[in-house]
Design a protein around this motif. Structure first.
Motif, short mmCIF file in Angstrom:
data_model
loop_
_atom_site.label_atom_id
_atom_site.label_comp_id
_atom_site.label_asym_id
_atom_site.label_seq_id
_atom_site.Cartn_x
_atom_site.Cartn_y
_atom_site.Cartn_z
N GLN A 1 2.24 2.53 -3.55
CA GLN A 1 1.41 3.19 -4.55
C GLN A 1 1.84 4.66 -4.62
O GLN A 1 2.12 5.29 -3.60
CB GLN A 1 -0.06 3.06 -4.20
N GLU B 1 0.73 7.52 -2.06
CA GLU B 1 1.14 7.22 -0.69
C GLU B 1 2.66 7.21 -0.56
O GLU B 1 3.21 7.61 0.48
CB GLU B 1 0.55 5.88 -0.24
N GLU C 1 0.83 -1.21 0.00
CA GLU C 1 0.00 0.00 0.00
C GLU C 1 0.87 1.26 0.00
O GLU C 1 0.54 2.25 -0.67
CB GLU C 1 -0.92 0.01 1.22
#
Length: 355
Positions: free
Chosen positions: A46, A49, A43
């Motif tokens: 990405q 982020e 996560e």
């Protein structure tokens, strides 16, 4: 000044992006002893982020970036000025799997004092072997021959008609675009296996010793190379000016009935122009392992007996992955532990010898 044994200097920090190590466990264990290794989650990799994490210094002032696989660790997209400008000032080296680096602005990395290292040496053998398959597929109509056995009618048609379109590679001219590690291995193998005459083009001519070792002769321009070649292989990791290398203009200079193979990067070949050249009969056959819009391939090149399409498999062996892991760690150690320029530094020419 003596070292403070009670407060030793902190270890350099390495940002490990992508999957965990699979093969070189002992080397990685030593690597983790030398450095503090941090692995962002999927996560966190990405792009939005990832940039947010860099700006807020979530991983501190790390000193190196380690990407051991080409199939993971690239979720943040292109390493351009926007992303690179967010990196800590202490980053000195980015060591990545793969030969191609069109996804990373290596000049911009150098502007920030970051040495970029690819891992072309680790996939040299695999890609060169695959290139020989490409040569055979284009000279011997292997797409047709390997798909026509599905029914008796197509079997018979191929058996009768493929002969008139097939040639032995021996004695033909192979033009290699890019005589780096992979290009040299392709040239040497093609000469040894097929006794082809090898020509090459590169932005910088290789030494006479290298040319003699791989039986390759230098041609000063791309146009001259393709005019003389019966089969052209794209083996350069990136275009010198960042543009499409094999475009409609260059294809017009190819010999009529020539063959084209791309085992480098998909965006180096204008696939629509290639399809036009095949339609007109100017290009006889082609083999593409890499594609501009992977995993999608060009619709006009699908299901054609003149075209062999593979799925970015040229470097895809366990041996390559073992080498990617090992070489990337060695490149980081060269910079952080020995203050040396790594052997596979792509942008080394933009640095002084003193790193």
């Amino acid at each position: 000044m003596t070292a403070d044994i009670n407060n030793p200097a902190p270890k350099p920090v390495v940002l490990h992006i992508g999957d965990p190590i699979l093969y070189n466990e002992a080397i990685y264990a030593r690597f983790c002893e030398l450095y503090t290794v941090i692995r962002p989650s999927t996560e966190e990799r990405q792009r939005p982020e990832f940039i947010k994490a860099l700006k807020e210094k979530r991983w501190g002032d790390f000193n190196a970036i380690f990407r051991p696989y080409w199939s993971t660790g690239g979720e943040m997209g292109k390493w351009d000025a926007e992303l690179i400008s967010c990196l800590p000032q202490g980053v000195r080296v980015f060591a990545s799997a793969g030969a191609g680096y069109d996804w990373a602005d290596v000049d911009e990395l150098a502007n920030h004092g970051i040495i970029y290292c690819n891992s072309a040496a680790a996939c040299t053998e695999s890609v060169a072997d695959f290139a020989l398959f490409g040569i055979l597929s284009t000279f011997r109509q292997l797409t047709w021959c390997t798909t026509a056995a599905s029914d008796p009618t197509s079997f018979t048609r191929c058996h009768l008609d493929a002969t008139a379109l097939s040639r032995n590679p021996r004695g033909h001219v192979l033009g290699v675009i890019g005589l780096g590690n992979i290009g040299q291995a392709i040239a040497a193998k093609a000469f040894a296996a097929f006794k082809m005459r090898i020509l090459y083009y590169d932005v910088k001519r290789k030494s006479s010793e290298v040319e003699a070792e791989v039986h390759a002769a230098f041609v000063p321009t791309l146009q001259d190379l393709v005019r003389q070649s019966d089969c052209v292989i794209v083996a350069t990791p990136a275009s010198p000016d960042g543009k499409v290398l094999v475009n409609a203009e260059l294809l017009a200079h190819f010999k009529k009935g020539a063959r084209l193979i791309n085992v480098a990067r998909g965006n180096l070949v204008d696939e629509e122009s290639l399809a036009d050249a095949i339609d007109s009969g100017h290009i006889k056959s082609a083999m593409l392992d890499v594609h501009t819009f992977e995993p999608k391939v060009n619709e006009r090149l699908k299901n054609r007996r003149e075209v062999m399409l593979t799925c970015h498999n040229a470097g895809g062996t366990v041996d390559t992955h073992i080498g990617f892991e090992r070489l990337s760690m060695e490149n980081i150690e060269a910079v952080l532990s020995r203050a040396e320029m790594p052997n596979s530094a792509v942008n080394a020419h933009l640095f002084s010898l003193d790193i």
